[in-house]
Design a protein around this motif. Sequence first.
Motif, PDB file in Angstrom:
ATOM      1  N   LEU A   1       1.175  -0.690  -0.296  1.00 19.80           N
ATOM      2  CA  LEU A   1      -0.499  -0.566  -0.248  1.00 19.80           C
ATOM      3  C   LEU A   1       0.886   1.317   0.079  1.00 19.80           C
ATOM      4  CD1 LEU A   1      -2.875  -0.898   2.649  1.00 19.80           C
ATOM      5  CD2 LEU A   1      -3.152  -0.822   0.120  1.00 19.80           C
ATOM      6  N   PHE A   2       1.920   0.987   0.788  1.00 21.43           N
ATOM      7  CA  PHE A   2       2.934   2.452   0.901  1.00 21.43           C
ATOM      8  C   PHE A   2       3.473   2.632  -0.453  1.00 21.43           C
ATOM      9  CE2 PHE A   2       6.986   4.182   0.916  1.00 21.43           C
ATOM     10  CZ  PHE A   2       6.814   5.340   1.662  1.00 21.43           C
ATOM     11  N   VAL A   3       4.358   1.534  -1.510  1.00 21.24           N
ATOM     12  CA  VAL A   3       4.231   1.560  -2.760  1.00 21.24           C
ATOM     13  C   VAL A   3       2.914   2.204  -3.494  1.00 21.24           C
ATOM     14  CG1 VAL A   3       5.647   0.283  -5.142  1.00 21.24           C
ATOM     15  CG2 VAL A   3       5.986   0.003  -2.619  1.00 21.24           C
ATOM     16  N   MET A   4       1.764   2.455  -3.915  1.00 20.97           N
ATOM     17  CA  MET A   4       0.520   2.456  -4.489  1.00 20.97           C
ATOM     18  C   MET A   4       0.892   3.533  -4.157  1.00 20.97           C
ATOM     19  SD  MET A   4      -1.359  -0.700  -4.684  1.00 20.97           S
ATOM     20  CE  MET A   4      -1.578  -2.539  -4.666  1.00 20.97           C
ATOM     21  N   TYR A   5       0.319   4.447  -2.483  1.00 21.62           N
ATOM     22  CA  TYR A   5       0.435   5.947  -2.149  1.00 21.62           C
ATOM     23  C   TYR A   5       1.103   6.561  -2.604  1.00 21.62           C
ATOM     24  CZ  TYR A   5       0.150   9.921   0.440  1.00 21.62           C
ATOM     25  OH  TYR A   5       0.093  11.423   1.072  1.00 21.62           O
ATOM     26  N   LEU A   6       2.745   5.885  -2.965  1.00 22.05           N
ATOM     27  CA  LEU A   6       3.657   7.056  -3.672  1.00 22.05           C
ATOM     28  C   LEU A   6       3.408   7.253  -4.795  1.00 22.05           C
ATOM     29  CD1 LEU A   6       6.678   7.632  -3.328  1.00 22.05           C
ATOM     30  CD2 LEU A   6       7.349   6.267  -3.739  1.00 22.05           C
ATOM     31  N   GLY A   7       3.019   6.005  -5.325  1.00 28.26           N
ATOM     32  CA  GLY A   7       2.776   6.118  -7.154  1.00 28.26           C
ATOM     33  C   GLY A   7       1.874   7.064  -7.569  1.00 28.26           C
ATOM     34  N   PHE A   8       0.640   7.040  -5.950  1.00 25.65           N
ATOM     35  CA  PHE A   8      -0.629   8.174  -6.932  1.00 25.65           C
ATOM     36  C   PHE A   8      -0.175   9.623  -6.281  1.00 25.65           C
ATOM     37  CE2 PHE A   8      -2.748   4.517  -7.156  1.00 25.65           C
ATOM     38  CZ  PHE A   8      -4.506   4.694  -7.556  1.00 25.65           C
ATOM     39  N   PHE A   9       0.560   9.598  -5.048  1.00 27.13           N
ATOM     40  CA  PHE A   9       1.690  11.383  -4.736  1.00 27.13           C
ATOM     41  C   PHE A   9       2.195  11.502  -5.377  1.00 27.13           C
ATOM     42  CE2 PHE A   9       4.453  13.317  -3.090  1.00 27.13           C
ATOM     43  CZ  PHE A   9       4.148  14.247  -2.077  1.00 27.13           C
ATOM     44  N   LEU A  10       3.053  10.944  -6.668  1.00 26.38           N
ATOM     45  CA  LEU A  10       3.617  11.420  -7.891  1.00 26.38           C
ATOM     46  C   LEU A  10       2.668  11.940  -8.726  1.00 26.38           C
ATOM     47  CD1 LEU A  10       7.074   8.964  -7.708  1.00 26.38           C
ATOM     48  CD2 LEU A  10       7.211  11.599  -6.726  1.00 26.38           C
ATOM     49  N   ALA A  11       1.963  11.123  -9.024  1.00 23.39           N
ATOM     50  CA  ALA A  11       0.806  11.321 -10.071  1.00 23.39           C
ATOM     51  C   ALA A  11      -0.114  12.145 -10.573  1.00 23.39           C
ATOM     52  CB  ALA A  11      -0.060  10.216 -10.585  1.00 23.39           C
ATOM     53  N   ARG A  12      -0.379  13.673  -9.026  1.00 28.74           N
ATOM     54  CA  ARG A  12      -1.082  14.282  -8.289  1.00 28.74           C
ATOM     55  C   ARG A  12      -0.481  15.075  -8.525  1.00 28.74           C
ATOM     56  NH1 ARG A  12      -3.910  10.811  -3.981  1.00 28.74           N
ATOM     57  NH2 ARG A  12      -1.265  12.486  -3.189  1.00 28.74           N
ATOM     58  N   ARG A  13       0.712  15.400  -8.662  1.00 31.47           N
ATOM     59  CA  ARG A  13       2.398  16.434  -8.780  1.00 31.47           C
ATOM     60  C   ARG A  13       2.356  16.891 -10.271  1.00 31.47           C
ATOM     61  NH1 ARG A  13       1.938  18.192  -4.449  1.00 31.47           N
ATOM     62  NH2 ARG A  13       0.658  17.059  -4.605  1.00 31.47           N
ATOM     63  N   ARG A  14       2.128  18.441 -10.841  1.00 32.24           N
ATOM     64  CA  ARG A  14       2.110  18.503 -11.742  1.00 32.24           C
ATOM     65  C   ARG A  14       3.723  19.009 -12.488  1.00 32.24           C
ATOM     66  NH1 ARG A  14      -2.754  21.981 -12.915  1.00 32.24           N
ATOM     67  NH2 ARG A  14      -1.071  23.311 -14.091  1.00 32.24           N
ATOM     68  N   TRP A  15       4.181  19.013 -11.821  1.00 28.70           N
ATOM     69  CA  TRP A  15       5.402  19.093 -12.038  1.00 28.70           C
ATOM     70  C   TRP A  15       6.419  17.367 -11.986  1.00 28.70           C
ATOM     71  CZ3 TRP A  15       9.807  17.262 -10.565  1.00 28.70           C
ATOM     72  CH2 TRP A  15      11.242  17.954 -11.745  1.00 28.70           C
ATOM     73  N   PRO A  16       6.838  17.051 -12.545  1.00 23.73           N
ATOM     74  CA  PRO A  16       7.438  17.112 -14.190  1.00 23.73           C
ATOM     75  C   PRO A  16       6.070  17.494 -15.018  1.00 23.73           C
ATOM     76  CG  PRO A  16       8.237  15.670 -13.519  1.00 23.73           C
ATOM     77  CD  PRO A  16       7.427  15.182 -12.380  1.00 23.73           C
ATOM     78  N   TRP A  17       5.149  16.506 -14.981  1.00 24.83           N
ATOM     79  CA  TRP A  17       4.492  16.222 -16.064  1.00 24.83           C
ATOM     80  C   TRP A  17       3.826  17.141 -17.202  1.00 24.83           C
ATOM     81  CZ3 TRP A  17       6.285  11.016 -15.170  1.00 24.83           C
ATOM     82  CH2 TRP A  17       6.106  11.200 -13.549  1.00 24.83           C
ATOM     83  N   ASP A  18       3.256  18.364 -16.648  1.00 25.54           N
ATOM     84  CA  ASP A  18       2.867  19.232 -17.455  1.00 25.54           C
ATOM     85  C   ASP A  18       4.217  19.776 -18.334  1.00 25.54           C
ATOM     86  OD1 ASP A  18      -0.031  18.882 -16.269  1.00 25.54           O
ATOM     87  OD2 ASP A  18       0.410  20.345 -14.778  1.00 25.54           O
TER      88      ASP A  18
ATOM     89  N   VAL B   1       3.099  -6.552  -6.498  1.00 27.97           N
ATOM     90  CA  VAL B   1       4.530  -7.338  -7.114  1.00 27.97           C
ATOM     91  C   VAL B   1       5.357  -7.761  -5.619  1.00 27.97           C
ATOM     92  CG1 VAL B   1       6.587  -8.045  -8.139  1.00 27.97           C
ATOM     93  CG2 VAL B   1       4.502  -7.131  -8.993  1.00 27.97           C
ATOM     94  N   LEU B   2       5.705  -6.546  -5.001  1.00 22.29           N
ATOM     95  CA  LEU B   2       6.308  -6.344  -3.354  1.00 22.29           C
ATOM     96  C   LEU B   2       5.872  -7.344  -2.691  1.00 22.29           C
ATOM     97  CD1 LEU B   2       8.506  -5.280  -1.511  1.00 22.29           C
ATOM     98  CD2 LEU B   2       7.519  -3.079  -1.204  1.00 22.29           C
ATOM     99  N   THR B   3       4.057  -7.281  -2.303  1.00 22.28           N
ATOM    100  CA  THR B   3       3.078  -7.667  -1.838  1.00 22.28           C
ATOM    101  C   THR B   3       3.690  -9.643  -1.710  1.00 22.28           C
ATOM    102  OG1 THR B   3       2.022  -6.224  -1.418  1.00 22.28           O
ATOM    103  CG2 THR B   3       1.006  -8.164  -0.865  1.00 22.28           C
ATOM    104  N   LEU B   4       3.312  -9.965  -3.247  1.00 21.31           N
ATOM    105  CA  LEU B   4       3.195 -11.090  -3.334  1.00 21.31           C
ATOM    106  C   LEU B   4       4.390 -11.762  -2.605  1.00 21.31           C
ATOM    107  CD1 LEU B   4       1.336 -11.394  -6.127  1.00 21.31           C
ATOM    108  CD2 LEU B   4      -0.063 -12.042  -3.960  1.00 21.31           C
TER     109      LEU B   4
END
Length: 448
Positions: free
Chosen positions: A143-160, A186-189
């Motif tokens: 869950l921590f790895v998933m949250y980190l991915g959603f956190f990075l995806a919400r950032r405007r930089w650098p994607w915009d 994968v990490l959980t399994l």
Amino acid sequence: MIRVLAFLLVIGLAASLPAIVTAQESADQPGGAISVDSDIGQDTAMAERIRDILRQLDGYRDVSVSVADGIVTLRGTVLEAAQVDALNGLVGRVEGVVAIENEVVESTDVVERLSPAIERIEGRIAQFVAFLPLIIVAATAGLFVMYLGFFLARRRWPWDRIAPNAFIADIYRQIIRLVFVIGGIVLTLDLLNLTALLGTILGAAGIVGLAIGFAVRDTVENFISSIMLSIRQPFRPKDLVEIEGEMGHVIRLTSRATILLSLDGNHIRLPNSMVFKAKIINYTRNDERRFTFLLGVHPDADIARAQQIVLDALNELPFTLETPPPAVWVEGLGASTIDITAAAWILQHKTSIGMAKGETIRVVKARLEAEGITLPEPTYRLTGTGSIETIITDQPTRPIPTPPPAGAEPVEAQQVGVGETRALQDIIEAEREALPGEDLLQREAPQE
């Protein structure tokens, strides 16, 4: 004769049936030579040995064993039919066994059949409780790895910053989310030592994804075309374009379709997969635009003089450009006319092309008629067979107008602007402001 053969065949099958049954039964019996002497001690030892073996195996505690003269008799009940069949093979391996009388049957007692299932459930619950701390740690890490991915995806930089438009930036964010979600699983399994299950899940997901891909092939094609159109930018918002015969101003580009507003005020929705492969004519990209029209003058007229009159009229119009200059040429021979094509250029952002063309035709027609050059209509002759023939008479279809009297004012052209399209532009702007978030053409991007 046939009846006799059938009767003999039935008799033969009946005679061979005992042999087949005997062969099947003997297949489950031990082989080898049978001793002549009978040994009670050996029978007792065989019985004890078989009982010891059955005690070590699950499911045979209700089976009794007796041996007499090397013949083993088994009685009792078991929980599964497969255990009954396994007894013959097991007992037949004991040395000295002559034959086996297997009278064991499958148990129908409800309590006996439920007890093993209850024991298995209790064992699994105990195993789950023992693994619960490890499960909590593995789930927390995933869950921590998933949250980190959603956190990075919400950032405007650098994607915009790295994306050419908002649509591509959203795709980058979706890819980041998907990668981190898969990484968390994968990490959980892996922490639970269940990586073999991951292969099964990925295999099933691949098959399901392939089936879904065939089912939504058109949707996927539209989506990919949307990505390419948003990167290539073949048109801008409000551009006047023609796509596969459909003309209109671009309202917005969505992830599924391109929306146009026709010159009549109607919405035109074109799938992006078709737009991406279609021939696109962009009338707005270049400010200079040429319009043409065809004139049919009388065959007896002076064609060179008519061309000069038309060219002078085009040069005198206040909204036509000097560079590129207007042009007039003979297009060809009509049914009852000489066809002349006139062409002139305008700045379409300052002048409405429809109004300019209409005003030009009015002025050119008036100038030609003022100089005595008519624009005759076709003459038709109806024959007795019902067919229509087009003929050219020696005289024009209407009198040639006389030149205007001296001192008469020549026909003057009126100034033409873009007032015709202002109302349409207001409608386009209102349409774009209604759903601003769905437009993929908002951001600046290199054009083709």
